[in-house]
Design an enzyme around this catalytic site. Structure first.
Site, short mmCIF file in Angstrom:
data_model
loop_
_atom_site.label_atom_id
_atom_site.label_comp_id
_atom_site.label_asym_id
_atom_site.label_seq_id
_atom_site.Cartn_x
_atom_site.Cartn_y
_atom_site.Cartn_z
N TYR A 125 -14.04 -2.33 9.89
CA TYR A 125 -12.63 -1.93 9.99
C TYR A 125 -12.06 -2.34 11.34
O TYR A 125 -10.98 -2.94 11.41
CB TYR A 125 -12.54 -0.41 9.80
CG TYR A 125 -11.15 0.16 9.91
CD1 TYR A 125 -10.25 0.07 8.85
CD2 TYR A 125 -10.73 0.81 11.08
CE1 TYR A 125 -8.97 0.62 8.95
CE2 TYR A 125 -9.47 1.36 11.19
CZ TYR A 125 -8.59 1.26 10.11
OH TYR A 125 -7.32 1.80 10.23
N ASN A 149 1.15 -2.68 5.36
CA ASN A 149 0.51 -1.38 5.58
C ASN A 149 -0.82 -1.21 4.84
O ASN A 149 -1.70 -0.48 5.30
CB ASN A 149 1.49 -0.28 5.14
CG ASN A 149 0.81 1.06 4.99
OD1 ASN A 149 0.59 1.77 5.97
ND2 ASN A 149 0.45 1.42 3.76
N VAL A 154 -2.99 -6.96 -2.26
CA VAL A 154 -2.91 -7.88 -1.13
C VAL A 154 -4.17 -8.72 -0.94
O VAL A 154 -4.17 -9.68 -0.16
CB VAL A 154 -2.56 -7.15 0.19
CG1 VAL A 154 -1.28 -6.35 0.06
CG2 VAL A 154 -3.71 -6.26 0.66
N LYS A 202 -9.03 -5.10 12.21
CA LYS A 202 -7.77 -4.79 12.89
C LYS A 202 -7.61 -5.65 14.16
O LYS A 202 -6.49 -6.04 14.50
CB LYS A 202 -7.69 -3.30 13.22
CG LYS A 202 -7.62 -2.39 11.99
CD LYS A 202 -6.39 -2.67 11.11
CE LYS A 202 -6.21 -1.63 10.00
NZ LYS A 202 -5.05 -1.88 9.16
N ARG A 241 0.26 5.83 -1.61
CA ARG A 241 -0.09 7.11 -0.98
C ARG A 241 -0.10 6.93 0.54
O ARG A 241 0.13 5.82 1.05
CB ARG A 241 -1.44 7.61 -1.48
CG ARG A 241 -2.57 6.60 -1.32
CD ARG A 241 -3.81 7.02 -2.10
NE ARG A 241 -4.73 5.90 -2.30
CZ ARG A 241 -5.72 5.59 -1.48
NH1 ARG A 241 -5.95 6.30 -0.41
NH2 ARG A 241 -6.50 4.54 -1.73
N GLY A 268 0.82 -1.21 0.00
CA GLY A 268 0.00 0.00 0.00
C GLY A 268 0.85 1.25 0.00
O GLY A 268 0.58 2.21 0.73
N ALA A 269 1.88 1.26 -0.86
CA ALA A 269 2.85 2.37 -0.85
C ALA A 269 2.52 3.46 -1.87
O ALA A 269 3.34 4.33 -2.12
CB ALA A 269 4.26 1.82 -1.10
N1 LIG Z 1 -4.70 7.29 8.78
C1 LIG Z 1 -5.00 6.89 10.01
O1 LIG Z 1 -5.47 7.67 10.85
C2 LIG Z 1 -4.75 5.46 10.41
C3 LIG Z 1 -4.94 5.12 11.76
C4 LIG Z 1 -4.71 3.81 12.17
C5 LIG Z 1 -4.27 2.88 11.24
N2 LIG Z 1 -4.10 3.22 9.93
C6 LIG Z 1 -3.67 2.19 9.00
O2 LIG Z 1 -2.55 2.63 8.27
C7 LIG Z 1 -2.50 1.96 7.01
C8 LIG Z 1 -2.33 2.98 5.90
O3 LIG Z 1 -3.45 3.85 5.92
P1 LIG Z 1 -3.46 5.32 5.32
O4 LIG Z 1 -4.07 6.18 6.34
O5 LIG Z 1 -2.15 5.66 4.74
O6 LIG Z 1 -4.56 5.12 4.16
P2 LIG Z 1 -4.65 5.59 2.64
O7 LIG Z 1 -4.01 6.91 2.46
O8 LIG Z 1 -6.08 5.41 2.29
O9 LIG Z 1 -3.74 4.52 1.88
C9 LIG Z 1 -4.13 3.18 1.83
C10 LIG Z 1 -3.15 2.44 0.96
O10 LIG Z 1 -3.51 1.05 0.93
C11 LIG Z 1 -3.55 0.64 -0.43
N3 LIG Z 1 -4.44 -0.48 -0.63
C12 LIG Z 1 -5.75 -0.62 -0.33
N4 LIG Z 1 -6.20 -1.82 -0.68
C13 LIG Z 1 -5.15 -2.50 -1.23
C14 LIG Z 1 -4.97 -3.77 -1.78
N5 LIG Z 1 -5.98 -4.65 -1.86
N6 LIG Z 1 -3.74 -4.11 -2.22
C15 LIG Z 1 -2.71 -3.25 -2.15
N7 LIG Z 1 -2.81 -2.01 -1.66
C16 LIG Z 1 -4.03 -1.64 -1.20
C17 LIG Z 1 -3.99 1.87 -1.21
O11 LIG Z 1 -3.67 1.70 -2.58
P3 LIG Z 1 -4.50 2.35 -3.79
O12 LIG Z 1 -3.87 3.71 -4.01
O13 LIG Z 1 -4.31 1.40 -4.91
O14 LIG Z 1 -5.93 2.45 -3.35
C18 LIG Z 1 -3.15 2.93 -0.50
O15 LIG Z 1 -1.82 2.90 -0.98
C19 LIG Z 1 -3.81 1.18 6.90
O16 LIG Z 1 -3.60 -0.17 7.23
C20 LIG Z 1 -4.70 1.84 7.93
O17 LIG Z 1 -5.69 0.97 8.43
C21 LIG Z 1 -4.33 4.50 9.50
#
Ligand SMILES: NC(=O)c1ccc[n+]([C@@H]2O[C@H](COP(=O)([O-])OP(=O)(O)OC[C@H]3O[C@@H](n4cnc5c(N)ncnc54)[C@H](OP(=O)(O)O)[C@@H]3O)[C@@H](O)[C@H]2O)c1
Length: 223
Positions: free
Chosen positions: A146, A79, A53, A150, A13, A10-11
């Site tokens: 969600y 991630n 993934v 987790k 963004r 998930g790199a």
């Molecule tokens: N932001 C927060 O506040 C927060 C808090 C707690 C935990 N997290 C966790 O941190 C991690 C990253 O989140 P983020 O906030 O950076 O979210 P984000 O900006 O929405 O980025 C999500 C990333 O995951 C990728 N992705 C989604 N489904 C996928 C798949 N099937 N295969 C490969 N890549 C996939 C997306 O790719 P595409 O560009 O192709 O869609 C994107 O690169 C997640 O696991 C999230 O649950 C985030």
């Protein structure tokens, strides 16, 4: 000496992109796992790896590519994640939506570890990016699919940590805090750097043998 190899899923963004960028700066060979390589904004210094993934065939192909081109993997940052039910109610939770969320957030990381652990040496580190929403000790109800995914990822973390202990590979879960990304939204108090710091602590700073825990900002948090 060859550089250690890290895969960040998930790199494209958000946090994954920031973690990948920072690991390049730390001297890693970084493989950026992305669903749509053609759409990726240039990320200097990384190698792009096509990886969805939620697709077992994509995971197998990515593992074969890493084996062929690098022969090893030192760090796996699971991630990639989705939140399909930003607000919700468990009584109205659709099974299909839960299943899709679990495939990406929980089963995907499990499959990746199963496919890639054979390439990891003693001292390898696996970091599962979880969320405070998955804590059973602090019940969250804002996005049931969600949060359940987790919690499941946390349980998978404990199982894998035990399974990989004899091989000296550590597995931990981490909460990045609430971060301003597409998933976290604009109201989140943390910026990308703070969220990535919490994740990278497990890659760069944690004691080598530390395994089977849940962490935020380098501090253990309850399951
Ligand atoms: N932001 C927060 O506040 C927060 C808090 C707690 C935990 N997290 C966790 O941190 C991690 C990253 O989140 P983020 O906030 O950076 O979210 P984000 O900006 O929405 O980025 C999500 C990333 O995951 C990728 N992705 C989604 N489904 C996928 C798949 N099937 N295969 C490969 N890549 C996939 C997306 O790719 P595409 O560009 O192709 O869609 C994107 O690169 C997640 O696991 C999230 O649950 C985030």
């Amino acid at each position: 000496m060859t550089k250690p190899v890290a895969l960040v899923t998930g790199a494209s963004r958000g946090l994954g992109r920031e973690v990948a960028r920072r690991l390049v700066a730390e001297g890693y060979t970084v493989l950026a796992g992305v669903r749509n390589p053609a759409k990726l904004e240039p990320l200097p210094g990384v190698e792009v790896l096509s990886l969805d993934v939620s697709e077992p065939a994509s995971i197998s192909a990515a593992a074969a590519s890493i084996r062929t081109h690098h022969g090893r993997l030192d760090v796996l940052v699971n991630n990639a994640g989705i939140m399909l039910d930003r607000m919700g109610d468990a009584l109205a939770l659709e099974a299909d939506l839960l299943q899709r969320t679990l495939e990406t957030n929980s089963v995907g990381p499990l499959r990746l570890v199963q496919a890639l652990a054979p390439l990891m040496p003693k001292g390898g580190r696996i970091v599962n990016v979880s969320s405070g929403g998955g804590q059973l000790s602090v019940p969250s109800t804002w996005a049931p699919a969600y949060c359940i995914s987790k919690t499941t990822l946390n349980a998978i973390t404990v199982q894998l940590a035990e399974a990989l202990k004899p091989r000296g590979i550590v597995v931990n879960a981490v909460c990045p805090g609430w971060v301003r990304t597409d998933l976290g939204g604009p109201e989140a108090p943390r910026d990308l750097q703070q969220g990535a710091d919490s994740i990278l602590w497990l890659v760069l700073k944690a004691e080598p043998g530390l395994t089977g825990g849940f962490w935020r900002d380098g501090e253990r948090i309850p399951w």
